[in-house]
Motif scaffolding. Structure first.
Motif, short mmCIF file in Angstrom:
data_model
loop_
_atom_site.label_atom_id
_atom_site.label_comp_id
_atom_site.label_asym_id
_atom_site.label_seq_id
_atom_site.Cartn_x
_atom_site.Cartn_y
_atom_site.Cartn_z
N VAL A 173 29.34 -6.05 -13.14
CA VAL A 173 30.62 -6.12 -13.84
C VAL A 173 30.90 -7.56 -14.28
CG1 VAL A 173 33.13 -5.88 -13.54
CG2 VAL A 173 31.60 -4.08 -12.72
N ALA A 174 30.65 -8.51 -13.39
CA ALA A 174 30.87 -9.92 -13.73
C ALA A 174 29.96 -10.33 -14.89
CB ALA A 174 30.63 -10.80 -12.52
N ARG A 175 28.71 -9.93 -14.84
CA ARG A 175 27.79 -10.30 -15.92
C ARG A 175 28.19 -9.67 -17.24
NH1 ARG A 175 21.88 -10.59 -12.92
NH2 ARG A 175 22.53 -12.24 -11.49
N PHE A 176 28.71 -8.45 -17.18
CA PHE A 176 29.20 -7.80 -18.40
C PHE A 176 30.33 -8.62 -19.01
CE2 PHE A 176 32.47 -5.10 -20.33
CZ PHE A 176 31.76 -4.66 -21.44
N TRP A 177 31.29 -9.06 -18.19
CA TRP A 177 32.42 -9.83 -18.71
C TRP A 177 31.98 -11.20 -19.22
CZ3 TRP A 177 36.07 -7.37 -20.63
CH2 TRP A 177 36.53 -6.19 -20.06
N PHE A 178 30.98 -11.79 -18.58
CA PHE A 178 30.46 -13.06 -19.10
C PHE A 178 29.72 -12.83 -20.43
CE2 PHE A 178 30.97 -14.71 -14.69
CZ PHE A 178 31.84 -15.75 -15.03
N VAL B 269 30.64 -10.55 -22.62
CA VAL B 269 31.75 -10.43 -23.58
C VAL B 269 32.29 -11.82 -23.94
CG1 VAL B 269 34.11 -9.57 -23.88
CG2 VAL B 269 32.35 -8.09 -22.88
N LEU B 270 32.44 -12.68 -22.94
CA LEU B 270 32.93 -14.04 -23.18
C LEU B 270 31.92 -14.83 -24.02
CD1 LEU B 270 35.17 -16.07 -22.68
CD2 LEU B 270 34.01 -16.72 -20.57
N LEU B 271 30.63 -14.64 -23.76
CA LEU B 271 29.59 -15.28 -24.56
C LEU B 271 29.70 -14.85 -26.01
CD1 LEU B 271 26.93 -16.87 -24.97
CD2 LEU B 271 25.72 -14.82 -24.21
N ALA B 272 29.86 -13.55 -26.24
CA ALA B 272 30.00 -13.05 -27.61
C ALA B 272 31.23 -13.64 -28.29
CB ALA B 272 30.07 -11.52 -27.60
N LEU B 273 32.34 -13.69 -27.57
CA LEU B 273 33.56 -14.27 -28.12
C LEU B 273 33.35 -15.75 -28.47
CD1 LEU B 273 36.66 -14.19 -28.73
CD2 LEU B 273 36.97 -14.89 -26.36
N ALA B 274 32.71 -16.49 -27.57
CA ALA B 274 32.48 -17.92 -27.81
C ALA B 274 31.57 -18.12 -29.02
CB ALA B 274 31.87 -18.56 -26.57
N LEU B 275 30.57 -17.28 -29.19
CA LEU B 275 29.67 -17.41 -30.34
C LEU B 275 30.39 -17.09 -31.64
CD1 LEU B 275 26.35 -15.98 -28.88
CD2 LEU B 275 26.89 -18.37 -29.42
N VAL B 276 31.25 -16.08 -31.62
CA VAL B 276 32.04 -15.75 -32.81
C VAL B 276 32.98 -16.91 -33.15
CG1 VAL B 276 33.88 -14.24 -33.70
CG2 VAL B 276 31.88 -13.25 -32.58
N LEU B 277 33.65 -17.46 -32.14
CA LEU B 277 34.52 -18.62 -32.38
C LEU B 277 33.72 -19.79 -32.93
CD1 LEU B 277 36.86 -18.63 -29.25
CD2 LEU B 277 37.50 -18.14 -31.62
N CYS B 278 32.57 -20.03 -32.37
CA CYS B 278 31.71 -21.13 -32.82
C CYS B 278 31.35 -20.94 -34.30
CB CYS B 278 30.45 -21.17 -31.96
SG CYS B 278 29.42 -22.60 -32.23
N TRP B 279 30.96 -19.74 -34.66
CA TRP B 279 30.59 -19.45 -36.05
C TRP B 279 31.79 -19.62 -36.98
CZ3 TRP B 279 31.64 -14.59 -38.76
CH2 TRP B 279 31.07 -14.55 -40.02
N LEU B 280 32.96 -19.09 -36.59
CA LEU B 280 34.15 -19.19 -37.43
C LEU B 280 34.61 -20.64 -37.59
CD1 LEU B 280 36.17 -16.10 -36.18
CD2 LEU B 280 34.98 -16.35 -38.37
N PHE B 281 34.62 -21.39 -36.49
CA PHE B 281 35.01 -22.81 -36.59
C PHE B 281 34.00 -23.60 -37.43
CE2 PHE B 281 37.55 -22.34 -32.49
CZ PHE B 281 38.77 -22.41 -33.14
N TYR B 282 32.73 -23.27 -37.30
CA TYR B 282 31.70 -23.94 -38.09
C TYR B 282 31.91 -23.67 -39.58
CZ TYR B 282 27.14 -25.26 -39.90
OH TYR B 282 26.13 -25.84 -40.63
N GLU B 283 32.18 -22.42 -39.92
CA GLU B 283 32.45 -22.07 -41.32
C GLU B 283 33.68 -22.81 -41.84
OE1 GLU B 283 30.75 -20.03 -43.53
OE2 GLU B 283 29.16 -20.01 -42.03
N ASP B 284 34.73 -22.89 -41.02
CA ASP B 284 35.93 -23.63 -41.42
C ASP B 284 35.64 -25.12 -41.56
OD1 ASP B 284 37.59 -21.45 -41.65
OD2 ASP B 284 38.44 -21.64 -39.64
N MET B 285 34.80 -25.64 -40.69
CA MET B 285 34.43 -27.05 -40.77
C MET B 285 33.72 -27.33 -42.11
SD MET B 285 31.85 -29.29 -38.38
CE MET B 285 30.43 -28.42 -38.99
N LEU B 286 32.78 -26.48 -42.48
CA LEU B 286 32.07 -26.67 -43.75
C LEU B 286 33.02 -26.53 -44.94
CD1 LEU B 286 28.73 -24.74 -43.13
CD2 LEU B 286 29.13 -27.20 -43.03
N ALA B 287 33.91 -25.54 -44.89
CA ALA B 287 34.83 -25.31 -46.00
C ALA B 287 35.82 -26.46 -46.16
CB ALA B 287 35.59 -24.00 -45.78
N THR B 288 36.37 -26.94 -45.05
CA THR B 288 37.33 -28.03 -45.15
C THR B 288 36.66 -29.35 -45.55
OG1 THR B 288 37.22 -28.41 -42.75
CG2 THR B 288 39.03 -27.03 -43.57
#
Length: 171
Positions: free
Chosen positions: A98-103, A105-124
């Motif tokens: 269960v703990a590994r599953f939630w980590f 999910v957190l890994l997936a969220l962090a990667l999505v955030l990383c990608w979105l912030f990176y795209e915003d960084m390039l755009a700005t």
């Protein structure tokens, strides 16, 4: 060997996140505290003496996101805090899954955030956008958020690989 390398990198990123979060939080407290005192002086002198820090709200609002990401990254070393009676009743292996599953999910969220912030960084960067009051290049803010999201992803990956289901409130 790969897990050991991820552990070392994650430890460094946790320490860097803790230091960055502490510095940003200290700066935020100083800016807010000084602005409160400056506001008192401003009101007491009938608006004749304005010592308020320019762009204080802007500074604090941008740093708040960095502090949140840095705090989340630094806090994962003791596992997630869990308040549940169901998972605690599972055998150790079930708790670890269960703990590994939630980590994961957190890994997936962090990667999505990383990608979105990176795209915003390039755009700005391409548009040359700056913050409203202080004229800080926005790509720097998004770049820092990208790095913090990447640090969160690495720490979540480590925890996903090694977690045994222990919870932060028990450790």
């Amino acid at each position: 060997m790969i897990v050991a390398t991820i552990r070392r990198i994650a430890r460094l990123l946790e320490a860097a996140s803790l230091a960055l979060g502490a510095l940003c939080l200290l700066y935020m407290v100083c800016v807010v505290g000084l602005n409160v005192l400056a506001r008192i002086v401003f009101d007491a002198t009938g608006t004749a003496l304005n010592l308020m820090i320019p762009g204080a709200i802007e500074q604090v609002s941008y740093l708040l996101g960095i502090v949140a990401l840095a705090g989340l990254t630094a806090s994962l070393s003791h596992g997630m805090i869990a308040v549940d009676f169901l998972v605690a009743r599972l055998p150790q292996r079930g708790q670890a899954l269960v703990a590994r599953f939630w980590f994961l999910v957190l890994l997936a969220l962090a990667l999505v955030l990383c990608w979105l912030f990176y795209e915003d960084m390039l755009a700005t960067f391409a548009r040359g956008e700056e913050s409203q009051d202080l004229r800080i290049p926005m790509f720097l803010i998004y770049g820092l958020a990208t790095l913090q999201s990447l640090a969160l992803a690495v720490v979540a990956l480590r925890e996903m690989l090694i977690s045994q289901g222990d919870h932060g409130e028990i450790a």
